[in-house]
Design an enzyme around this catalytic site. Structure first.
Site, PDB file in Angstrom:
ATOM      1  N   HIS A 249     -14.773  45.848  54.782  1.00 13.10           N
ATOM      2  CA  HIS A 249     -13.481  46.463  54.485  1.00 13.10           C
ATOM      3  C   HIS A 249     -13.651  47.864  53.905  1.00 13.10           C
ATOM      4  O   HIS A 249     -12.830  48.753  54.174  1.00 13.10           O
ATOM      5  CB  HIS A 249     -12.672  45.586  53.538  1.00 13.10           C
ATOM      6  CG  HIS A 249     -12.077  44.396  54.219  1.00 13.10           C
ATOM      7  ND1 HIS A 249     -11.519  43.335  53.528  1.00 13.10           N
ATOM      8  CD2 HIS A 249     -11.959  44.079  55.536  1.00 13.10           C
ATOM      9  CE1 HIS A 249     -11.081  42.437  54.386  1.00 13.10           C
ATOM     10  NE2 HIS A 249     -11.340  42.866  55.605  1.00 13.10           N
ATOM     11  N   HIS A 381     -12.397  44.244  67.119  1.00 15.07           N
ATOM     12  CA  HIS A 381     -13.360  45.097  66.430  1.00 15.07           C
ATOM     13  C   HIS A 381     -14.387  45.675  67.393  1.00 15.07           C
ATOM     14  O   HIS A 381     -14.716  46.869  67.327  1.00 15.07           O
ATOM     15  CB  HIS A 381     -14.068  44.312  65.326  1.00 15.07           C
ATOM     16  CG  HIS A 381     -13.206  43.978  64.159  1.00 15.07           C
ATOM     17  ND1 HIS A 381     -12.866  44.895  63.197  1.00 15.07           N
ATOM     18  CD2 HIS A 381     -12.615  42.818  63.804  1.00 15.07           C
ATOM     19  CE1 HIS A 381     -12.103  44.318  62.281  1.00 15.07           C
ATOM     20  NE2 HIS A 381     -11.936  43.059  62.632  1.00 15.07           N
TER      21      HIS A 381
END
Length: 407
Positions: A249, A381
């Protein structure tokens, strides 16, 4: 030697990897509508629930594929959108269910995380001119801003009950990170500056918390947005709410701050670049090869010591994307060198040449594992990791692809 980012052969390889990933996912459409959970070889598990976040991600990546001119991608984007406008949508009370079981029963609750991805999907599909996408974007953005936005805090709340009658006391930064992503995509599709202003408010709060903790981001908060650093200590490997600092993150935030800076243009504050570099540096120092083996650990404690040592594909993908965007922004060779090193790692350990896509989880010795992420349900992703090095910092991927800016 030229950095990989400037090598025509590398750029061609990225394009081939985009195609290979999207080819893997073609069996995702579920009979109920939306996206099925895909197994290791891409076989859909029709007994598993249909998830809103996976369906939205599939709508997003196949909309990107359609914009890139990949045959068959448009109809697959439409199949995912059918789930978002159909079985996953709460037509009576508004918003989207988190998931629907194989027999059509909706799970309780309304999550900001899911709604942010619906906005992202609808924005990309709108740019790709998919049928019904603009109406979906208008509805999803209205729900996100009306139901979840907390003006007094400048952040999104996390979870309502199904009927929008009770707001849970938990607050989370993960949903807000994807809220920033969604607002950037919606800005590209609608051109409303107020969307960027909200994204900047979220980013400023996140950066403030990170700065106070040597650039390790707290993820979990109470209803007054007070950090809860011990949250989920007893369940450190949670898919969405792990204990401690989540390395991936910090990398993802570093990239999003640069996209936000580029979207804001001359009005962008200087702390966006400074913070992007600081978050990236901390994540790399704490997470890369942290336990003596190659790869990024999933989480660390608040002193930077590894907690969950599994290697997750999405963390490596975000590392590649962050390095590419930082190199594009600064021109620093160090980012290009890390970019090449991490693609070597991805190609050696994550790319599954035999069965397709990327292995979603490896253990601390880089062997296939499935304790956190079974199967291969997520292309988002990995696909973005193949596109970000070929795209500008702004506009976002969908608008860039529509304008022919993805090289």
């Amino acid at each position: 030697m030229k950095p990989w980012l400037r090598q025509p052969a590398h750029l061609r390889w990225l394009g081939g990897e985009t195609q290979r990933l999207l080819d893997f996912g073609v069996r995702f459409p579920h009979p109920l509508g939306g996206a099925a959970w895909l197994g290791e070889d891409g076989t859909p598990d029709l007994d598993a629930p249909v998830h809103t976040w996976i369906t939205a991600r599939m709508a997003h990546v196949y909309s990107l594929g359609a914009l890139l001119g990949l045959p068959g991608a448009g109809p697959l984007a439409d199949a995912a959108l059918t789930g978002l406008t159909g079985v996953l949508r709460d037509g009576r009370r508004g918003g989207w269910h988190p998931q629907v079981s194989a027999d059509g029963e909706a799970a309780p609750g309304k999550a900001c995380y899911d709604h942010a991805f619906v906005v992202l999907a609808a924005a990309s599909a709108t740019t790709a001119r998919r049928p019904g996408a603009r109406e979906l974007l208008d509805e999803a953005l209205d729900v996100l801003l009306t139901r979840f936005w907390e003006e007094e805090h400048g952040l999104f709340a996390d979870l309502w009950d199904t009927a929008w009658g009770r707001l849970d006391g938990y607050r989370g930064l993960n949903a807000n990170m994807h809220g920033v992503e969604a607002l950037l995509a919606a800005f590209d599709a609608r051109g409303e500056r107020a969307l960027l202003d909200r994204a900047l408010r979220i980013a400023e709060r996140a950066v403030g918390w990170a700065r106070e903790r040597e650039w390790r981001l707290p993820e979990h908060f109470d209803e007054e947005w007070r950090p809860q650093p011990e949250y989920n200590r007893e369940c450190p490997g949670d898919q969405f709410k792990p204990f401690g600092a989540t390395v991936g993150h910090a990398l993802e935030w570093s990239r999003l701050l640069l996209h936000l800076e580029a979207a804001l243009g001359a009005t962008a504050p200087g702390w966006l670049l400074e913070s992007a570099e600081a978050l990236f540096s901390r994540a790399v120092r704490d997470g890369w090869n942290a336990d003596g083996a190659a790869g990024f650990v999933y989480t660390t404690d608040w002193d930077g010591r590894p907690v969950v040592r599994q290697r997750l594909h999405w963390v490596a993908a975000e590392a590649v994307g962050a390095a590419a965007t930082l190199h594009a922004r600064t021109g620093a060779d160090s980012y290009a060198e890390l970019y090449a090193q991490w693609w070597d790692h991805v190609r050696l350990h994550f790319v599954d040449v035999e069965r397709g896509s990327w292995r979603h989880e490896l253990d601390s010795g880089n062997r296939s594992a499935a304790t956190v992420w079974p199967g291969k349900p997520d292309l988002y992703h990995a696909v973005q990791a193949t596109l970000l090095p070929r795209a500008p910092l702004a506009p976002g991927l969908a608008a860039a692809a529509a304008a022919g800016l993805v090289g």
